[in-house]
Design a protein around this motif. Structure first.
Motif, PDB file in Angstrom:
ATOM      1  N   GLU A   1     -15.390 -16.832   6.881  1.00  0.00           N
ATOM      2  CA  GLU A   1     -14.909 -15.678   7.665  1.00  0.00           C
ATOM      3  C   GLU A   1     -14.266 -14.610   6.773  1.00  0.00           C
ATOM      4  OE1 GLU A   1     -15.741 -15.432  10.668  1.00  0.00           O
ATOM      5  OE2 GLU A   1     -16.408 -17.491  10.940  1.00  0.00           O
ATOM      6  N   ARG A   2     -14.224 -14.866   5.463  1.00  0.00           N
ATOM      7  CA  ARG A   2     -13.618 -13.877   4.549  1.00  0.00           C
ATOM      8  C   ARG A   2     -14.613 -12.730   4.339  1.00  0.00           C
ATOM      9  NH1 ARG A   2      -9.387 -13.195   1.148  1.00  0.00           N
ATOM     10  NH2 ARG A   2      -8.326 -15.085   1.823  1.00  0.00           N
ATOM     11  N   VAL A   3     -14.123 -11.487   4.439  1.00  0.00           N
ATOM     12  CA  VAL A   3     -14.998 -10.315   4.285  1.00  0.00           C
ATOM     13  C   VAL A   3     -14.406  -9.371   3.228  1.00  0.00           C
ATOM     14  CG1 VAL A   3     -15.856 -10.371   6.680  1.00  0.00           C
ATOM     15  CG2 VAL A   3     -13.818  -9.021   6.147  1.00  0.00           C
ATOM     16  N   ASN A   4     -15.244  -8.427   2.762  1.00  0.00           N
ATOM     17  CA  ASN A   4     -14.745  -7.440   1.801  1.00  0.00           C
ATOM     18  C   ASN A   4     -13.775  -6.486   2.479  1.00  0.00           C
ATOM     19  OD1 ASN A   4     -16.159  -8.420  -0.351  1.00  0.00           O
ATOM     20  ND2 ASN A   4     -17.973  -7.174   0.117  1.00  0.00           N
ATOM     21  N   VAL A   5     -12.761  -6.100   1.734  1.00  0.00           N
ATOM     22  CA  VAL A   5     -11.698  -5.254   2.282  1.00  0.00           C
ATOM     23  C   VAL A   5     -11.970  -3.795   1.903  1.00  0.00           C
ATOM     24  CG1 VAL A   5      -9.260  -4.746   1.919  1.00  0.00           C
ATOM     25  CG2 VAL A   5      -9.995  -7.098   2.275  1.00  0.00           C
ATOM     26  N   PRO A   6     -12.002  -2.869   2.867  1.00  0.00           N
ATOM     27  CA  PRO A   6     -12.327  -1.490   2.519  1.00  0.00           C
ATOM     28  C   PRO A   6     -11.167  -0.682   1.920  1.00  0.00           C
ATOM     29  CG  PRO A   6     -12.044  -1.693   4.895  1.00  0.00           C
ATOM     30  CD  PRO A   6     -11.908  -3.066   4.324  1.00  0.00           C
ATOM     31  N   CYS A   7      -9.932  -1.102   2.167  1.00  0.00           N
ATOM     32  CA  CYS A   7      -8.797  -0.236   1.807  1.00  0.00           C
ATOM     33  C   CYS A   7      -8.295  -0.540   0.388  1.00  0.00           C
ATOM     34  CB  CYS A   7      -7.668  -0.449   2.808  1.00  0.00           C
ATOM     35  SG  CYS A   7      -6.227   0.531   2.421  1.00  0.00           S
ATOM     36  N   PRO A   8      -8.149   0.489  -0.463  1.00  0.00           N
ATOM     37  CA  PRO A   8      -7.706   0.251  -1.849  1.00  0.00           C
ATOM     38  C   PRO A   8      -6.248  -0.206  -1.962  1.00  0.00           C
ATOM     39  CG  PRO A   8      -7.999   2.617  -1.441  1.00  0.00           C
ATOM     40  CD  PRO A   8      -8.507   1.896  -0.223  1.00  0.00           C
ATOM     41  N   VAL A   9      -5.431   0.045  -0.930  1.00  0.00           N
ATOM     42  CA  VAL A   9      -4.023  -0.393  -1.040  1.00  0.00           C
ATOM     43  C   VAL A   9      -3.752  -1.633  -0.173  1.00  0.00           C
ATOM     44  CG1 VAL A   9      -3.082   1.847  -1.739  1.00  0.00           C
ATOM     45  CG2 VAL A   9      -3.233   1.296   0.696  1.00  0.00           C
ATOM     46  N   TYR A  10      -4.834  -2.295   0.249  1.00  0.00           N
ATOM     47  CA  TYR A  10      -4.659  -3.508   1.051  1.00  0.00           C
ATOM     48  C   TYR A  10      -3.895  -4.547   0.229  1.00  0.00           C
ATOM     49  CZ  TYR A  10      -5.674  -7.365   4.176  1.00  0.00           C
ATOM     50  OH  TYR A  10      -5.547  -8.406   5.046  1.00  0.00           O
ATOM     51  N   GLY A  11      -2.923  -5.167   0.880  1.00  0.00           N
ATOM     52  CA  GLY A  11      -2.126  -6.166   0.164  1.00  0.00           C
ATOM     53  C   GLY A  11      -0.819  -5.562  -0.335  1.00  0.00           C
ATOM     54  N   LYS A  12      -0.831  -4.256  -0.551  1.00  0.00           N
ATOM     55  CA  LYS A  12       0.416  -3.595  -0.965  1.00  0.00           C
ATOM     56  C   LYS A  12       1.071  -2.943   0.252  1.00  0.00           C
ATOM     57  CE  LYS A  12      -1.339  -2.347  -5.500  1.00  0.00           C
ATOM     58  NZ  LYS A  12      -2.258  -1.308  -5.960  1.00  0.00           N
ATOM     59  N   CYS A  13       0.276  -2.146   0.980  1.00  0.00           N
ATOM     60  CA  CYS A  13       0.776  -1.447   2.156  1.00  0.00           C
ATOM     61  C   CYS A  13       1.130  -2.468   3.235  1.00  0.00           C
ATOM     62  CB  CYS A  13      -0.330  -0.517   2.658  1.00  0.00           C
ATOM     63  SG  CYS A  13      -0.053   0.147   4.293  1.00  0.00           S
ATOM     64  N   GLY A  14       2.225  -2.220   3.949  1.00  0.00           N
ATOM     65  CA  GLY A  14       2.664  -3.178   4.971  1.00  0.00           C
ATOM     66  C   GLY A  14       1.935  -3.036   6.294  1.00  0.00           C
ATOM     67  N   GLY A  15       0.995  -2.099   6.393  1.00  0.00           N
ATOM     68  CA  GLY A  15       0.354  -1.836   7.690  1.00  0.00           C
ATOM     69  C   GLY A  15      -0.596  -2.927   8.151  1.00  0.00           C
ATOM     70  N   CYS A  16      -1.533  -3.329   7.290  1.00  0.00           N
ATOM     71  CA  CYS A  16      -2.585  -4.256   7.719  1.00  0.00           C
ATOM     72  C   CYS A  16      -2.370  -5.643   7.110  1.00  0.00           C
ATOM     73  CB  CYS A  16      -3.953  -3.744   7.278  1.00  0.00           C
ATOM     74  SG  CYS A  16      -4.446  -2.238   8.144  1.00  0.00           S
ATOM     75  N   ALA A  17      -2.686  -6.665   7.895  1.00  0.00           N
ATOM     76  CA  ALA A  17      -2.563  -8.036   7.373  1.00  0.00           C
ATOM     77  C   ALA A  17      -3.848  -8.823   7.531  1.00  0.00           C
ATOM     78  CB  ALA A  17      -1.436  -8.756   8.105  1.00  0.00           C
ATOM     79  N   LEU A  18      -4.877  -8.211   8.171  1.00  0.00           N
ATOM     80  CA  LEU A  18      -6.056  -9.018   8.520  1.00  0.00           C
ATOM     81  C   LEU A  18      -7.392  -8.414   8.107  1.00  0.00           C
ATOM     82  CD1 LEU A  18      -4.850 -10.247  12.018  1.00  0.00           C
ATOM     83  CD2 LEU A  18      -5.487 -11.714  10.106  1.00  0.00           C
ATOM     84  N   GLN A  19      -7.373  -7.438   7.194  1.00  0.00           N
ATOM     85  CA  GLN A  19      -8.653  -6.834   6.778  1.00  0.00           C
ATOM     86  C   GLN A  19      -9.578  -7.836   6.081  1.00  0.00           C
ATOM     87  OE1 GLN A  19      -8.504  -3.174   4.571  1.00  0.00           O
ATOM     88  NE2 GLN A  19      -7.179  -2.155   6.055  1.00  0.00           N
ATOM     89  N   HIS A  20      -8.997  -8.904   5.526  1.00  0.00           N
ATOM     90  CA  HIS A  20      -9.816  -9.881   4.787  1.00  0.00           C
ATOM     91  C   HIS A  20     -10.572 -10.829   5.717  1.00  0.00           C
ATOM     92  CE1 HIS A  20      -5.986 -11.764   5.694  1.00  0.00           C
ATOM     93  NE2 HIS A  20      -6.601 -12.931   5.611  1.00  0.00           N
ATOM     94  N   CYS A  21     -10.311 -10.741   7.025  1.00  0.00           N
ATOM     95  CA  CYS A  21     -10.962 -11.647   7.991  1.00  0.00           C
ATOM     96  C   CYS A  21     -12.064 -10.934   8.742  1.00  0.00           C
ATOM     97  CB  CYS A  21      -9.971 -12.042   9.077  1.00  0.00           C
ATOM     98  SG  CYS A  21      -8.688 -13.120   8.582  1.00  0.00           S
ATOM     99  N   SER A  22     -13.104 -11.672   9.135  1.00  0.00           N
ATOM    100  CA  SER A  22     -14.095 -11.105  10.064  1.00  0.00           C
ATOM    101  C   SER A  22     -13.338 -10.761  11.346  1.00  0.00           C
ATOM    102  CB  SER A  22     -15.161 -12.144  10.376  1.00  0.00           C
ATOM    103  OG  SER A  22     -14.585 -13.195  11.134  1.00  0.00           O
ATOM    104  N   TYR A  23     -13.892  -9.873  12.140  1.00  0.00           N
ATOM    105  CA  TYR A  23     -13.154  -9.462  13.344  1.00  0.00           C
ATOM    106  C   TYR A  23     -12.974 -10.655  14.290  1.00  0.00           C
ATOM    107  CZ  TYR A  23     -11.253  -6.591  17.020  1.00  0.00           C
ATOM    108  OH  TYR A  23     -10.403  -6.067  17.957  1.00  0.00           O
TER     109      TYR A  23
END
Ligand SMILES: C[S@@+](CC[C@H](N)C(=O)[O-])C[C@H]1O[C@@H](n2cnc3c(N)ncnc32)[C@H](O)[C@@H]1O
Length: 445
Positions: free
Chosen positions: A66-88
């Protein structure tokens, strides 16, 4: 015993309330952000306490399918998103689990079923509002930012993937304009940029210690970039005088263009201003509102507590005998009143005030035979309001919540007072983030 800086392979067994993975090493809990249930990951232990440790993934030993590619370059740093690495699909499963855990562990409803999460038609580019913190970098240039997770450290961004493209364009125009025209001293007075984009119209609020300069030029640039005219764009200045983390407070000055966004949803004309609350994901908003309206029986009296700009109250008014909306923000009540007028609704009364004070007064006037809609902010329902509810015992309660923890706490108190949960339906109002909206139907036992 785990120690800081240790590296260890762990298997992710479950998910936590912030969507982080949870592993156990000799019974000791290790939180692993951005890990998926079932994965084996190598972590670097970055924190240990008496009760738990936190591990940062350094290698995926056995990644989930279920792991997918993450589109956002600041994913993991920014506190906004926590689930971009998962399939929907996986993200929806995680969110269902978050709601279930809160209902079971905080609420104590161990056997309570939770429905599958209703998904959003748009998983990216859905946010119709963004509040960007503004910072000046070491080169003296203004940066549009997000905050690092659990902190107020700025992360410089170019665009936010969960936010509507038009909002990102406005932020970009603003940044470039300021960097061309403002002095360093002027740049340092800028604190936030708040942008709302609904139905092709935008409201832009510059939060700053000083009135923005040359805002007419900025206004023209924004219109040009979005291909809209002055009847579709509003520019505001919110004077920031206090040194705190509240974004929009104090005096708001209208600078140019429209003052409100006038639009239509579900057959109701709506007016949205910079200050009024409006749901940020319109697809999910409509799905939840439909569910709430369905929960109201024809011809009932309804109290819509925490009613915002009044759209939900207006929808309910089509079915109810009468509706009373209670909202604390004067601007939102103003919007709700013009919504009532524009839509020729004569069975709706909008009350401006605190639910904890207004609900008891209202009950004196209308009696106890009503359905109560609750849609409070993240902190949930005030204990005084719960006491009023339990003193009055309305027939049905329809509770919309954006925070499973406060929802579970409130449900525990409400159900102790004589209610039972009929159904819990989570809705994915905030795709890619760990946040989740829930709708709960309660009836009197
Ligand atoms: C989650 S929003 C719901 C708004 C509305 N139901 C909607 O869907 O647009 C919560 C609303 O409660 C209002 N609010 C917060 N605390 C309040 C209080 N103590 N009394 C009345 N309204 C309050 C906020 O201003 C906000 O408009």
């Amino acid at each position: 015993m785990l120690v800081k800086n240790q590296e260890i392979d762990v298997v992710i067994e479950s998910v936590g309330s912030d969507a982080q993975g949870i592993a156990r090493v000799d019974g000791f809990v290790v939180f692993v952000p951005f890990a998926i249930k079932g994965e084996t990951v190598k972590v670097h232990i970055i924190k240990t306490t008496k009760n738990y440790a936190v591990g940062k993934i350094i290698a995926l030993i056995k990644p989930s399918k279920e792991r997918v590619n993450v589109p956002c370059p600041v994913y993991g740093k920014c506190g906004g998103c926590a689930l971009q690495h998962c399939s929907y699909q996986e993200a929806l499963k995680v969110k269902k689990q978050i709601v279930k855990d809160a209902i079971h562990k905080i609420g104590g409803f161990y056997d309570q079923e939770v429905n599958d999460v209703v998904g959003s038609n748009y998983c990216y580019g859905y946010r119709n509002k963004a509040s960007f913190p503004l910072f000046v970098n070491n080169d003296g240039d203004l940066e549009v930012c997000m905050f690092r997770g659990l902190s107020h450290d700025p992360i410089y961004i170019n665009d936010c993937h969960i936010t509507m493209t038009h909002i990102n364009i406005i932020a970009e125009i603003f940044k470039n304009f300021v960097n061309k025209v403002y002095s360093l001293e002027q740049k340092n007075k800028l604190k936030h940029l708040v942008v709302r984009y609904i139905d092709g119209k935008a409201l832009v609020t510059i939060v700053s210690q000083e009135k923005p300069i040359k805002f007419d030029n900025l206004f023209d640039l924004m219109m040009k970039a979005l291909g809209i005219n002055e009847n579709m764009l509003g520019l505001f200045w919110c004077k920031k005088s206090k040194d705190n983390n509240v974004i929009l407070e104090g005096e708001i000055t209208h600078l140019l263009g429209i003052r409100n966004i006038l639009t239509e949803f579900m057959g109701i004309s709506v007016e949205v201003s910079p200050l009024s609350f409006f749901q940020i994901n319109i697809d999910i908003m409509q799905k939840i509102y439909k569910e709430v309206v369905q929960g109201v029986k024809e011809g009932q009296v309804v109290v819509d507590a925490y009613s915002g700009a009044g759209l939900l109250s207006a929808l309910i008014s089509k079915k109810a005998k009468s509706v009373y909306g209670i909202e604390i923000v004067p601007e939102a009540t103003k919007n709700a009143n013009s919504l009532k007028k524009q839509n020729n609704i004569d069975n709706l009364v909008n009350i401006n005030g605190d639910v904890s004070q207004e609900l008891p007064k209202l009950v004196e006037k209308i009696g106890k035979d009503f359905t109560l809609v609750l849609d409070p902010p993240r902190k949930g329902v005030d204990e005084r309001v719960i006491n009023t509810i339990l003193g009055v015992l309305p027939k049905n309660i329809l509770y919309v919540s954006c925070n499973p923890a406060s929802l579970a706490r409130d449900l525990k108190m409400i159900c102790k007072g004589g209610y039972k949960i009929e159904e819990i339906i989570p809705f994915d109002m905030f795709p890619q983030t760990a946040h989740i909206e829930s709708f709960v139907k309660l009836s009197k036992m």
